[in-house]
Design an enzyme around this catalytic site. Structure first.
Site, PDB file in Angstrom:
ATOM      1  CD  GLU A 180      -2.892  -1.392   2.202  1.00  0.00           C
ATOM      2  OE1 GLU A 180      -3.084  -0.438   2.961  1.00  0.00           O
ATOM      3  OE2 GLU A 180      -3.440  -2.498   2.339  1.00  0.00           O
ATOM      4  CG  ASN A 235      -0.625   7.598   5.515  1.00  0.00           C
ATOM      5  OD1 ASN A 235      -1.482   8.054   6.251  1.00  0.00           O
ATOM      6  ND2 ASN A 235      -0.048   8.295   4.554  1.00  0.00           N
ATOM      7  CG  HIS A 278     -14.782  -8.008   7.346  1.00  0.00           C
ATOM      8  ND1 HIS A 278     -14.468  -7.203   8.416  1.00  0.00           N
ATOM      9  CD2 HIS A 278     -13.731  -7.901   6.490  1.00  0.00           C
ATOM     10  CE1 HIS A 278     -13.289  -6.633   8.209  1.00  0.00           C
ATOM     11  NE2 HIS A 278     -12.831  -7.038   7.046  1.00  0.00           N
ATOM     12  CG  HIS A 279     -13.490 -14.301   8.236  1.00  0.00           C
ATOM     13  ND1 HIS A 279     -13.427 -15.471   7.511  1.00  0.00           N
ATOM     14  CD2 HIS A 279     -14.671 -14.341   8.906  1.00  0.00           C
ATOM     15  CE1 HIS A 279     -14.529 -16.184   7.725  1.00  0.00           C
ATOM     16  NE2 HIS A 279     -15.313 -15.517   8.564  1.00  0.00           N
ATOM     17  CD  GLU A 280      -8.326  -6.962   9.864  1.00  0.00           C
ATOM     18  OE1 GLU A 280      -8.615  -6.306   8.865  1.00  0.00           O
ATOM     19  OE2 GLU A 280      -7.191  -7.499  10.028  1.00  0.00           O
ATOM     20  CG  HIS A 323      -8.861  -5.774   1.743  1.00  0.00           C
ATOM     21  ND1 HIS A 323      -9.087  -4.426   1.722  1.00  0.00           N
ATOM     22  CD2 HIS A 323      -9.650  -6.312   0.780  1.00  0.00           C
ATOM     23  CE1 HIS A 323      -9.986  -4.148   0.795  1.00  0.00           C
ATOM     24  NE2 HIS A 323     -10.354  -5.269   0.209  1.00  0.00           N
ATOM     25  CD  GLU A 324      -5.095  -5.185   5.045  1.00  0.00           C
ATOM     26  OE1 GLU A 324      -5.788  -6.093   5.495  1.00  0.00           O
ATOM     27  OE2 GLU A 324      -5.568  -4.125   4.612  1.00  0.00           O
ATOM     28  CD  GLU A 372      -7.967   0.775   3.225  1.00  0.00           C
ATOM     29  OE1 GLU A 372      -8.964   0.171   3.632  1.00  0.00           O
ATOM     30  OE2 GLU A 372      -6.806   0.376   3.401  1.00  0.00           O
TER      31      GLU A 372
HETATM   32  C1  NOJ Z   1      -8.063  -2.631   5.993  1.00  0.00           C
HETATM   33  C2  NOJ Z   1      -8.886  -2.932   4.798  1.00  0.00           C
HETATM   34  O1  NOJ Z   1      -8.220  -2.562   3.627  1.00  0.00           O
HETATM   35  C3  NOJ Z   1     -10.200  -2.209   4.945  1.00  0.00           C
HETATM   36  O2  NOJ Z   1     -10.983  -2.368   3.782  1.00  0.00           O
HETATM   37  C4  NOJ Z   1     -10.917  -2.705   6.173  1.00  0.00           C
HETATM   38  O3  NOJ Z   1     -12.085  -1.950   6.364  1.00  0.00           O
HETATM   39  C5  NOJ Z   1     -10.037  -2.600   7.417  1.00  0.00           C
HETATM   40  N1  NOJ Z   1      -8.738  -3.129   7.173  1.00  0.00           N
HETATM   41  C6  NOJ Z   1     -10.648  -3.337   8.590  1.00  0.00           C
HETATM   42  O4  NOJ Z   1     -10.621  -4.715   8.365  1.00  0.00           O
HETATM   43 CA    CA Z   2      -5.751  -2.127   3.358  1.00  0.00          CA
END
Ligand code: NOJ
Ligand code: CA
Length: 696
Positions: free
Chosen positions: A164, A185, A404-406, A474-475, A499
């Site tokens: 990123e 950032n 969603h799985h963070e 993501h990531e 974002e």
């Molecule tokens: C970073 C992700 O790119 C974003 O889309 C997400 O909302 C946040 N992490 C939280 O998981």
């Molecule tokens: Ca991200």
């Protein structure tokens, strides 16, 4: 193909392999010291000068002696395969391949595979099964790409943790990846000196464009490229691990990812190249019609602009359990009621999915905690989120909920729960999950792009296939075309997405960002960029705004490819907006795609034909400069009339002070007509071309 093969010869004639139309030629030889070496020509022009191939191994006495060529094998493949979803339905895969088998005096064997395509070249190493060698520990791979001049490059640093970054445009001699280390950032990330990530795209003095990447990254570390700023030599530098102090551990046989160079006379042809997917294995999953390419909204942007929170306001007790103390702060976004509001909006607007972030417990500690213990169990909703009721409600409206799985970068915790988490999705009729890996990887010492994490990301994709679940990571680890083999790997982030416009302290992505992304990151595969912000000035964020016009936000649905496209703004911001009609209409799954024009970092125009309907959509974007673009509609079908709607920057539009000024006009368009369109600073245009039926 002209090929002189040579058996058991220590001093071989140079071997060469030409692409089917003879556009590209790969040359192979052994150096005086018996090291494999290659170079590449595009027509008669040297693109890659003599470059060595090899590794540093931790194992003693492995591949230390000079090689000689034992055998060469050549073959041609000319096939067409079908993408279950994608930029185009039928993909041509036509190449000539050369396998060179080399061996040293200890009888240690190494094979090299070269493929010459008309849109580029690729090669990979194979260390076949052999006596006396069971496993290998790779300290580094030393693949060289000796460039032939001080090309202009579009690059991001070779960060081991995150892609990123904003792209820099510079001569090779001016690459200085270290200057990125202070980007505030990003969490502290590991950026080796003067290494860049891939895809990295370059323009040679005569206008030839090159893009370096890798295909089929499997059980191996991600590759960055170290740049020698005086000799213009790139050398592979694999992402490592502080836990192990090596880059790759593998049992034999080993096949490395393909090292790829896309080669194009004009920048626009890079985008239409399918080299990366062609270098991957065919579809292993068969029919994946449980995954529907779709537009989706999300309880998402409201968190990024600070109107709502992911967390609900729970407290962790002494035993590490989350308890609802009745102290919820009232700003939690993922409530049953709010989700219903999004479902209703989707059902009315030709959108399919609703992503809900912040539905599960743990968000109170997801970021900024070293251990991040007790975070996220992927099955327990917050008290104000009724997952069953919402699943029933969505079903009744023909809407799909997106999970969603963070993981907050705790892959082990996630792996332990994968089956349970995907089972819940099955129970709720959910088929897509967005995953996330924010933060430094736990266990400490691993990096997002090392072999250990490459295997984690693949494990998630593979486990998901058992549950008919599609992954939008993501990531992530970079895209390397594995979507061909695993078409449930539908999309990913892996760039500075929308974002950043909401919160980056540098004010967000500058207007040149996406005209660079289209020729760099997008060559790797689908991007979950999350377009469609209409409230461009972001009233809740005085220091931030989107640095594009509204017309460009529409164009991104066509320009930036993904089989899942977010309609990212808040539903209320689409109210009474005539421009929203384009988002309702635009397709997400394509019969064919044609890049009409473009220059890296300046502008790009892409036309795509929707599968099933045959309708066409065109999107064009520019950087901070206004410009005029002429579209020739010769891609349309002969004898058909299309009702075209043009969404373009109004005369007074400017991304900075008048971003939402848009002009919407209709016309009848036929094949062969041309139209000239004005793009304003940071602007763009979108055109829908709907076939006129007999009834109109
Ligand atoms: C970073 C992700 O790119 C974003 O889309 C997400 O909302 C946040 N992490 C939280 O998981
Ligand atoms: Ca991200």
């Amino acid at each position: 193909m002209s090929l002189i093969s040579c058996q058991n010869n220590n001093n071989p004639k140079i071997i060469n392999l030409k692409s089917p139309a003879k556009t590209n030629t790969i040359f192979f030889d052994l150096t005086e010291n018996g090291l494999p070496q290659y170079w590449v020509k595009h027509n008669d022009k040297l693109i890659i000068d003599k470059s060595n191939l090899g590794f540093d191994f931790k194992n003693k006495n492995v591949f230390t002696e000079p090689f000689s060529i034992k055998n060469t094998v050549e073959n041609t493949v000319d096939e067409e395969w079908e993408m279950p979803w994608g930029e185009q339905r039928l993909v041509k895969n036509h190449y000539n391949q050369l396998k060179v088998e080399i061996e040293n005096s200890s009888k240690q064997k190494l094979n090299l595979y070269f493929r010459a395509y008309d849109d580029g070249i690729a090669f990979r190493y194979e260390i076949p099964q052999q006596d006396g060698l069971k496993s290998l520990i790779i300290k580094d791979e030393n693949t060289e790409f000796q460039l032939t001049g001080n090309h202009t490059a579009w690059w991001i640093p070779g960060d081991w943790d995150i892609y990123e970054h904003l792209y820099s445009t510079s001569k090779l001699s001016e690459i200085n990846a270290k200057s990125y280390a202070n980007d505030d950032n990003l969490a502290q990330t590991h950026i080796p000196e003067n290494a860049v990530n891939t895809p990295v795209t370059m323009r040679m003095e005569d206008g030839t464009h090159l893009s370096f990447h890798e295909a089929n990254l499997t059980d191996y570390a991600g590759m960055t490229l170290k740049v020698d700023t005086t000799t213009y030599k790139l050398t592979s530098e694999l992402v490592g691990s502080d836990r192990t102090n090596y880059k790759v551990y593998r049992n034999l046989p080993i096949q490395t990812p393909w090292r790829t160079i896309q080669i194009a006379d004009e920048a626009k042809d890079l985008i239409d190249s399918r080299l990366i997917v062609n270098l991957n294995e065919p579809n292993k999953l068969g029919d994946v019609n449980w995954f529907t390419p779709q537009k989706y909204v999300g309880i998402w942007w409201e968190m990024h602009v600070g109107k709502a929170t992911w967390d609900y306001g729970m407290t962790m007790n002494k035993n590490g359990q989350w308890v609802d103390t009745g102290q919820a702060h009232g700003k939690h976004g993922a409530t049953t009621e709010n989700t219903k509001r999004y479902i209703d909006f989707v059902a009315k607007n030709n959108i399919k999915g609703v992503l809900i972030e912040g539905w599960n417990t743990g968000w109170e500690r997801w970021i900024g905690f070293q251990d991040r213990e007790g975070v996220f169990d992927f099955v327990t909703p917050y008290p104000d989120y009724d997952i069953q009721e919402l699943s029933d409600y969505a079903k009744s409206k023909g809407v799909e909920l997106i999970m969603h799985h963070e993981t907050s970068a705790r892959p082990r915790t996630y792996e332990k729960q994968l089956d349970k988490a995907f089972q819940l999705m099955n129970d709720m009729g959910m088929h897509t999950v967005k995953t996330g890996y924010v933060g430094k990887i736990i266990p400490k010492g691993e990096y997002h792009h090392g072999q250990w994490m490459v295997n984690h990301y693949r494990k998630v994709v593979e486990t998901a296939t058992k549950y008919k679940v599609a992954i939008n990571a993501h990531e992530p680890i970079k895209a390397t075309g594995i979507r061909r083999t695993y078409p449930n790997a539908v999309s990913r982030e892996g760039l500075r997405g929308q974002e950043f416009n909401a919160w980056a302290s540098d004010g967000g992505n500058p207007p040149e960002h996406l005209p660079i992304v289209a020729f760099t990151r997008m060559l790797a595969g689908p991007i979950d960029f999350t377009p469609g912000i209409f409230d461009i000035k972001l009233p809740t964020k005085p220091d931030n705004q989107i640095n594009t016009t509204l017309a460009q936000q529409l164009a991104l649905y066509v320009v930036i490819y993904s089989p899942i496209q977010m309609v990212a703004d808040l539903p209320e911001n689409y109210k009474n907006q005539p421009a929203f009609q384009f988002i309702r209409d635009v397709g997400v799954d394509w019969e064919q795609s044609i890049t009409l024009n473009g220059e890296v970092g300046d502008y790009v125009t892409i036309a795509r034909q929707e599968r099933e309907t045959g309708n066409w959509f065109v999107g064009g974007i520019t950087d901070e400069n206004a410009r005029e673009i002429t579209i020739n509609f010769d891609f349309l079908e002969d004898g058909k009339t299309y009702k075209a709607t043009f969404y373009q920057d109004a005369e007074s539009a400017h991304y900075k002070n008048n971003p939402t000024a848009i002009s919407i006009k209709s016309a009848e368009i036929n094949k062969g007509m041309t139209k000239t369109i004005q793009l304003k600073e940071g602007g763009g245009f979108a055109i829908s071309l709907i076939q006129k039926g007999i009834s109109d």
